[in-house]
Design a protein around this motif. Structure first.
Motif, PDB file in Angstrom:
ATOM      1  N   LYS A  44       9.281  -1.164   4.053  1.00 24.26           N
ATOM      2  CA  LYS A  44      10.152  -1.334   2.892  1.00 24.26           C
ATOM      3  C   LYS A  44      10.754  -2.746   2.920  1.00 24.26           C
ATOM      4  O   LYS A  44      10.988  -3.310   3.993  1.00 24.26           O
ATOM      5  CB  LYS A  44      11.292  -0.304   2.937  1.00 24.26           C
ATOM      6  N   SER A  45      11.037  -3.271   1.754  1.00 21.95           N
ATOM      7  CA  SER A  45      11.745  -4.550   1.694  1.00 21.95           C
ATOM      8  C   SER A  45      13.185  -4.317   2.153  1.00 21.95           C
ATOM      9  O   SER A  45      13.656  -3.181   2.133  1.00 21.95           O
ATOM     10  CB  SER A  45      11.732  -5.076   0.267  1.00 21.95           C
ATOM     11  N   THR A  86      12.487  -0.215   7.892  1.00 16.23           N
ATOM     12  CA  THR A  86      12.098   1.093   7.362  1.00 16.23           C
ATOM     13  C   THR A  86      10.644   1.035   6.935  1.00 16.23           C
ATOM     14  O   THR A  86      10.229   0.083   6.269  1.00 16.23           O
ATOM     15  CB  THR A  86      12.994   1.475   6.162  1.00 16.23           C
ATOM     16  N   PHE A  87       9.886   2.055   7.334  1.00 17.09           N
ATOM     17  CA  PHE A  87       8.486   2.179   6.917  1.00 17.09           C
ATOM     18  C   PHE A  87       8.354   3.401   6.020  1.00 17.09           C
ATOM     19  O   PHE A  87       9.124   4.355   6.151  1.00 17.09           O
ATOM     20  CB  PHE A  87       7.571   2.289   8.138  1.00 17.09           C
ATOM     21  N   THR A  88       7.376   3.353   5.121  1.00 12.24           N
ATOM     22  CA  THR A  88       7.311   4.389   4.091  1.00 12.24           C
ATOM     23  C   THR A  88       5.887   4.855   3.837  1.00 12.24           C
ATOM     24  O   THR A  88       4.929   4.122   4.079  1.00 12.24           O
ATOM     25  CB  THR A  88       7.918   3.837   2.774  1.00 12.24           C
ATOM     26  N   VAL A  89       5.783   6.090   3.362  1.00 14.97           N
ATOM     27  CA  VAL A  89       4.528   6.634   2.852  1.00 14.97           C
ATOM     28  C   VAL A  89       4.692   6.738   1.339  1.00 14.97           C
ATOM     29  O   VAL A  89       5.597   7.422   0.868  1.00 14.97           O
ATOM     30  CB  VAL A  89       4.235   8.034   3.440  1.00 14.97           C
ATOM     31  N   GLU A  90       3.849   6.024   0.600  1.00 14.49           N
ATOM     32  CA  GLU A  90       3.972   5.986  -0.858  1.00 14.49           C
ATOM     33  C   GLU A  90       2.724   6.590  -1.500  1.00 14.49           C
ATOM     34  O   GLU A  90       1.619   6.065  -1.345  1.00 14.49           O
ATOM     35  CB  GLU A  90       4.130   4.535  -1.345  1.00 14.49           C
ATOM     36  N   GLY A  91       2.923   7.671  -2.206  1.00 15.61           N
ATOM     37  CA  GLY A  91       1.795   8.299  -2.903  1.00 15.61           C
ATOM     38  C   GLY A  91       1.769   7.855  -4.351  1.00 15.61           C
ATOM     39  O   GLY A  91       2.786   7.428  -4.898  1.00 15.61           O
ATOM     40  N   MET A  92       0.562   7.930  -4.965  1.00 13.61           N
ATOM     41  CA  MET A  92       0.511   7.645  -6.395  1.00 13.61           C
ATOM     42  C   MET A  92       0.291   8.944  -7.159  1.00 13.61           C
ATOM     43  O   MET A  92      -0.592   9.732  -6.819  1.00 13.61           O
ATOM     44  CB  MET A  92      -0.588   6.655  -6.743  1.00 13.61           C
ATOM     45  N   CYS A 152       6.239  -1.075  -1.087  1.00 17.05           N
ATOM     46  CA  CYS A 152       6.125  -1.435   0.321  1.00 17.05           C
ATOM     47  C   CYS A 152       5.555  -2.842   0.422  1.00 17.05           C
ATOM     48  O   CYS A 152       5.001  -3.374  -0.554  1.00 17.05           O
ATOM     49  CB  CYS A 152       5.285  -0.438   1.115  1.00 17.05           C
ATOM     50  N   ILE A 153       5.753  -3.446   1.583  1.00 14.32           N
ATOM     51  CA  ILE A 153       5.168  -4.757   1.831  1.00 14.32           C
ATOM     52  C   ILE A 153       4.165  -4.644   2.979  1.00 14.32           C
ATOM     53  O   ILE A 153       4.291  -3.778   3.852  1.00 14.32           O
ATOM     54  CB  ILE A 153       6.248  -5.823   2.147  1.00 14.32           C
ATOM     55  N   ASP A 154       3.181  -5.509   2.940  1.00 12.05           N
ATOM     56  CA  ASP A 154       2.178  -5.595   4.001  1.00 12.05           C
ATOM     57  C   ASP A 154       1.634  -4.223   4.407  1.00 12.05           C
ATOM     58  O   ASP A 154       1.749  -3.810   5.570  1.00 12.05           O
ATOM     59  CB  ASP A 154       2.781  -6.309   5.229  1.00 12.05           C
ATOM     60  N   ILE A 170       3.876  -3.372  -5.839  1.00 15.05           N
ATOM     61  CA  ILE A 170       4.943  -3.142  -6.821  1.00 15.05           C
ATOM     62  C   ILE A 170       4.509  -2.037  -7.788  1.00 15.05           C
ATOM     63  O   ILE A 170       3.357  -2.004  -8.221  1.00 15.05           O
ATOM     64  CB  ILE A 170       5.227  -4.434  -7.623  1.00 15.05           C
ATOM     65  N   ALA A 171       5.428  -1.133  -8.091  1.00 15.85           N
ATOM     66  CA  ALA A 171       5.089  -0.032  -9.010  1.00 15.85           C
ATOM     67  C   ALA A 171       6.359   0.555  -9.583  1.00 15.85           C
ATOM     68  O   ALA A 171       7.451   0.345  -9.053  1.00 15.85           O
ATOM     69  CB  ALA A 171       4.308   1.055  -8.274  1.00 15.85           C
ATOM     70  N   LYS A 172       6.200   1.275 -10.655  1.00 19.34           N
ATOM     71  CA  LYS A 172       7.291   2.141 -11.103  1.00 19.34           C
ATOM     72  C   LYS A 172       7.268   3.358 -10.205  1.00 19.34           C
ATOM     73  O   LYS A 172       6.197   3.788  -9.754  1.00 19.34           O
ATOM     74  CB  LYS A 172       7.066   2.584 -12.538  1.00 19.34           C
TER      75      LYS A 172
END
Ligand SMILES: [Zn+2]
Length: 478
Positions: free
Chosen positions: A198-199, A210-216, A447-449, A474-476
Motif C-alpha cells: 500500500k502507499s 502495509t501489504f494488500t490483496v486486491e481483487g477485481m 497497490c505499488i510494485d 490505480i483503480a476505483k
C-alpha cells in the motif's frame, strides 16, 4: 423461462449486488444502521472459508486465542497514528451498570492495543519469541456508507498478531501471511487477485508497511480483500514489549498484524456472480451439488433415485442438497438454485431414469449434459474440479483484459471513467501526485510494485513527469 429476478449487472451493478444478497438469502440489514444480519446460507459460506483459513493459519505455526471486546480508551491513545487513524470510526461506551464509567471503553475496531498490552506481560526473554497468535472475532468501525458484507459497522474477521526478535523475521512473517491470503483467495475463492504494498496514505494506522490483496470485481472496480502489516516497533514501544537477548541486552520486539473479514463473502459475490445470481466456487459452496427429482406420474421412483444419488455423492465427500419440492414448478426450482450459485445441478426425470441417465447442469457455464447413471458420481466430481478452475481462469482473464498501461494523466482520467479497470502507471512517490490520480476520478492507488507480473510501466510519474520510483496500480475501489 421465468423473467429475470435480478437487476442486470450492466444496468446497475450496485443494485444487482443488493438484489442478489437479498434474494439468495445471504444477508440483510440489522435494525441499527450499518449492522448486518448474516443469514444461514451466507454464514455457511463464511464458515467454510473460515475453516480453510483457520487450517492454513495453524499450519503456519499460529495459535488461536481470544481477547476482550472492550478496550480502555487510554490504550488507543498510546500509539499516536493508531488513535488518529481510528478515532472517526470508534464506538465508545461511556456508561455501564447504570453509572458513568471512570474511563470510557472503546469497542475494539482492531485489537493491536489490547493484545500488545498482554504481550508485554507474556514476553520477557528471547526464549518467549516468536509469539504467533490469531483471533477470530467481531470488530466495530462506525460506518457512514454501509454496504452489506463490504462495509458494515460490525463485521467478523480474523486478526493475526505476532512478535519477533528481529526486523527481518517480522518482515518475513508479514509476507508469509500475505502469501497465505493470496493462496486462499486464489485456490478457494477462485479469484486471481493482485498483491503488493500500500502507499503511505493507504497504510494501516500504526504500521511501517502495509501489504494488500486486491481483487477485481466484475464491474472493473477493485476490492481490498486482506491486508498484512509490518508494524516495526511502533506498538512495542507504545506498550513497552521488551525482551532480553541471549547476551542480556534488552530490545523492543518487532511485530506484525494481518486480517481478512466477512468482506470476502462480498468479494465472491462480485467477482463471480452473473445476471442469474451467484456462481459459487465449489470449495466454499454450502451445497456443491443440488439433486432435483422431477414430479409427474412416476414421482416415487425419481425421488428414490435422487435420494440414492444424494447418499452416493455424500459418501464421495461432496456437500449435497436434495430438492424434492415436487409441488413447486420445475423452472422455479431451477431458478432458485441458479440464484444461490450451486455449482452443479442434477435433474432426474422419469424419462431420464428409463434411459439410465440424468441431466447435469453446470452453474458457471449453464451447460447441460446427459450423463449415464453409472458415470454420474465420477462426472460430478470432475465437473466440480473444472468449475473451481474455470472460475479462477475467468477472473484471471478478466483482470488481464482490464489492465491497461497509462502514461498520460488526462487520458487516464477520461478512460477510467468510461472503462473501469486496473491502470498501471509510474509514480514518483509524492502524496500530491497520488492525490492527482484520484482528483476527479475517484480512483486510488490500490497497490505499488505488485508481486504479480504486470506490463512494465513508464519510467516517469503519471502526474508530474518526474522519474518514477514505483509502479502504481490505480483503480476505483469499493
Ligand atoms: Zn509525481
Amino acid at each position: 423461462m421465468a423473467k429475470p429476478i435480478l437487476t442486470s449487472q450492466d444496468t446497475d451493478f450496485p443494485q444487482w449486488y443488493q438484489d442478489v444478497v437479498a434474494k439468495a438469502e445471504l444477508a440483510e440489514n440489522g435494525p441499527a444502521r450499518g449492522t448486518i444480519v448474516i443469514r444461514p446460507y451466507g454464514y455457511r459460506i463464511w464458515e467454510l472459508l473460515q475453516q480453510i483459513l483457520d487450517e492454513r493459519i495453524k499450519a503456519t505455526g499460529h495459535e488461536n486465542a481470544y481477547f476482550p471486546l472492550f478496550i480502555p480508551m487510554s490504550f488507543l491513545e498510546r500509539e499516536a497514528d493508531h488513535v488518529e487513524g481510528f478515532s472517526p470510526e470508534l464506538a465508545v461506551v461511556t456508561h455501564g451498570g447504570g453509572k458513568e464509567l471512570g474511563e470510557p471503553l472503546v469497542v475494539r475496531p482492531t485489537s493491536e492495543t489490547v493484545i500488545n498490552h498482554t504481550f508485554s506481560r507474556w514476553i520477557q526473554s528471547h526464549r518467549d519469541l516468536p509469539v504467533l497468535i490469531n483471533q477470530w472475532a467481531n470488530v466495530v468501525r462506525w460506518e457512514l456508507r454501509p454496504r452489506l458484507f463490504l462495509r458494515t459497522t460490525e463485521f467478523l474477521w480474523q486478526e493475526g498478531h505476532t512478535a519477533h526478535a528481529t526486523s527481518e523475521e517480522a518482515q518475513e512473517e508479514t509476507l508469509k501471511m500475505l502469501g497465505v491470503y493470496r493462496d486462499v483467495v486464489r485456490e478457494s475463492l477462485a479469484i486471481a487477485a493482485l498483491t503488493g504494498e500500500k502507499s503511505p496514505a493507504e497504510r494501516f494506522a500504526g504500521a511501517d508497511r502495509t501489504f494488500t490483496v486486491e481483487g477485481m470485481m466484475r464491474d472493473g472496480k477493485a476490492l481490498q480483500m486482506g491486508t498484512s502489516h509490518d508494524l516495526g516497533q511502533n506498538f512495542a514501544k507504545a506498550f513497552d514489549i521488551v525482551f532480553a537477548a541471549e547476551d542480556g541486552s534488552e530490545h523492543h520486539v518487532w511485530q506484525t498484524s494481518w486480517g481478512v473479514s466477512t468482506r470476502l463473502v462480498g468479494a465472491v459475490i462480485m467477482a463471480h456472480g452473473d445476471d442469474f445470481g451467484l456462481r459459487l466456487p465449489p470449495a466454499i459452496a454450502p451445497y456443491q451439488v443440488v439433486v432435483m427429482p422431477l414430479g409427474g406420474d412416476d414421482a416415487q421412483s425419481t425421488v428414490e433415485a435422487a435420494m440414492q444419488l444424494v447418499r452416493d455423492l455424500e459418501a464421495a465427500g461432496h456437500r449435497v442438497k436434495l430438492d424434492d419440492r415436487l409441488h413447486v414448478g420445475f423452472g422455479r426450482r431451477a431458478v432458485d438454485w441458479e440464484l444461490k450459485g450451486v455449482p452443479v445441478r442434477v435433474e432426474i426425470g422419469p424419462r431420464d431414469l428409463e434411459s439410465g441417465t440424468a441431466v447435469v447442469v453446470r452453474r458457471d457455464t449453464r451447460e447441460k449434459a446427459s450423463v449415464e447413471l453409472e458415470r454420474l458420481i465420477q462426472t460430478i466430481g470432475e465437473r466440480l474440479v473444472e468449475i473451481q478452475q474455470a472460475l479462477l481462469d475467468e477472473t484471471e482473464a478478466q483482470r488481464l483484459t482490464r489492465t491497461s498501461l497509462i502514461s498520460d494523466l488526462d487520458e487516464f482520467k477520461s478512460t477510467i471513467a468510461a472503462e473501469p479497470g486496473l491502470y498501471v502507471a509510474g509514480w514518483c512517490g509524492s502524496a500530491s501526485c497520488e492525490e492527482a490520480f484520484g482528483d476527479g476520478t475517484g480512483a486510488s492507488i490500490r497497490c505499488i510494485d505488485p508481486f504479480e507480473e504486470l506490463p512494465g510501466s513508464e519510467p516517469r510519474c503519471l502526474a508530474c513527469d518526474n522519474l518514477a520510483s514505483h509502479q502504481a496500480v490505480i483503480a476505483k475501489a469499493y
